[in-house]
Enzyme design. Structure first.
Site, short mmCIF file in Angstrom:
data_model
loop_
_atom_site.label_atom_id
_atom_site.label_comp_id
_atom_site.label_asym_id
_atom_site.label_seq_id
_atom_site.Cartn_x
_atom_site.Cartn_y
_atom_site.Cartn_z
N HIS A 151 0.68 -1.07 -0.14
CA HIS A 151 0.01 -0.15 0.15
C HIS A 151 0.97 1.23 -0.15
O HIS A 151 2.14 1.35 0.04
CB HIS A 151 -0.96 -0.03 1.25
CG HIS A 151 -0.14 -0.27 2.56
ND1 HIS A 151 0.56 0.42 3.33
CD2 HIS A 151 -0.16 -1.35 3.26
CE1 HIS A 151 1.00 0.18 4.43
NE2 HIS A 151 0.58 -1.23 4.35
N HIS B 61 4.16 1.22 2.17
CA HIS B 61 5.37 0.47 1.80
C HIS B 61 5.80 1.60 0.69
O HIS B 61 7.02 1.65 0.54
CB HIS B 61 4.85 -0.77 0.92
CG HIS B 61 4.11 -2.00 1.88
ND1 HIS B 61 2.84 -2.02 2.01
CD2 HIS B 61 4.66 -2.26 2.89
CE1 HIS B 61 3.00 -3.07 2.92
NE2 HIS B 61 4.01 -3.25 3.42
N ARG C 237 -3.64 -5.29 6.50
CA ARG C 237 -4.88 -5.88 6.96
C ARG C 237 -6.14 -5.06 6.91
O ARG C 237 -7.24 -5.51 7.03
CB ARG C 237 -4.60 -5.96 8.72
CG ARG C 237 -3.74 -7.24 8.82
CD ARG C 237 -3.29 -6.96 10.12
NE ARG C 237 -1.96 -7.34 10.56
CZ ARG C 237 -1.88 -8.60 10.85
NH1 ARG C 237 -2.37 -9.73 11.19
NH2 ARG C 237 -0.52 -9.18 10.97
#
Ligand code: PAF
Length: 280
Positions: free
Chosen positions: A34, A37, A188
């Site tokens: 995402h 990162h 998550r």
């Protein structure tokens, strides 16, 4: 972008970098990339002549097998994202490249940093994480490695490990990237229901509230006020704590010359989320 799928393929690339004495930035990930990162990759690309990422869902750092099974796997999409930011290479090893003798962890001294918060609630997690990070650093031999402050405890443990093992790499910590709602970006989050995604905004709000309260109250008082706030939500609080940023030990008072950080873990349905904020 080079896609390196085995330790041997990686070896040729690393030999080339070392022979030419080029600086190499490294961003280890478990994929499901995402913008958090990508901010690490962008910084690595700015700082170094070459940048390599890794995608490896490390089985030894999961204390919960269900969590490992359900961890999002989006490799094609991840490769496209890395190509779009200009990453030079990605290492996508198999288990045997990192665990040639079976899934055993190295014993890595952590000076107690692993006994609190995530370490207390996820036994074995940090030994698994530190084992794979150490092995990746030894295989890749980067000039700099980049980690997000979202996993601040992980970052402090890695800093300690690198120093204790005298690994010749600079560890760069990068700020948490949040969605516009304030929710910290996490792989998550894609497993949250729309309802829990909305409700999880409260996590960052409660950290901001703790920051505000910390100029009037003791750390314990702030913690008990925040714990009470969670009683009126659908989020299940696992821990909320305020610690000295360096030692990760619980703060009893706020000392003006030290940095303090609030850490939180909650369950939003069956998804476990963590976040943190420097509050003083
Ligand atoms: O932060 C992560 O994604 C993982 O803990 C890491 C550092 C890639 C090790 O598996």
């Amino acid at each position: 972008m080079l896609i390196l799928k085995t330790r041997n393929e990686l070896f040729d690339f690393i030999q080339y970098i070392n022979a030419k004495n080029l600086s190499l930035g490294f961003v280890p990930t478990m994929g499901a990339l995402h913008d958090g990162h990508l901010s690490l990759f962008k910084r690595a690309i700015e700082d170094n002549q070459y940048t390599i990422g890794s995608i490896f869902i490390n089985p030894t750092q999961f204390d919960n097998q269900n969590d490992l099974l359900k961890y999002p796997r989006t490799v094609e999409d991840d490769i496209n994202k890395l190509e779009s930011v200009g990453c030079d290479a990605v290492y996508i090893p198999g288990v045997e490249d990192l665990y040639p003798n079976g899934l055993e962890c190295d014993t890595i001294a952590m000076n107690g940093l692993d006994l609190v918060m995530e370490g207390e609630f996820r036994p074995g997690h940090f030994q698994g994480m530190a084992t794979v990070v150490k092995r990746l650093l030894l295989q890749i031999n980067p000039t700099r490695a980049y980690f997000g402050e979202k996993d601040f405890q992980q970052l402090q443990i890695i800093r300690h490990m690198v120093c204790a093992l005298k690994l010749p790499v600079e560890i760069v910590g990068m700020p948490i990237i949040r969605e516009s709602s304030g929710l910290a970006m996490s792989s998550r989050n894609m497993r949250l229901t729309p309802d829990f995604k909305k409700k999880s905004i409260f996590i960052y709000q409660s950290l901001l509230k703790a920051k505000e309260l910390s100029s009037h109250y003791t750390p314990q008082k702030v913690v008990s006020k925040i714990e009470k706030m969670y009683l009126n939500t659908d989020l299940k609080l696992e821990y909320f704590t305020i610690v000295n940023e360096e030692t990760l030990l619980t703060a009893n008072t706020f000392d003006d010359c030290k940095n303090y950080r609030a850490f939180i873990a909650v369950f939003a349905g069956d998804i476990r989320l963590i976040d943190n904020l420097q509050i003083r």
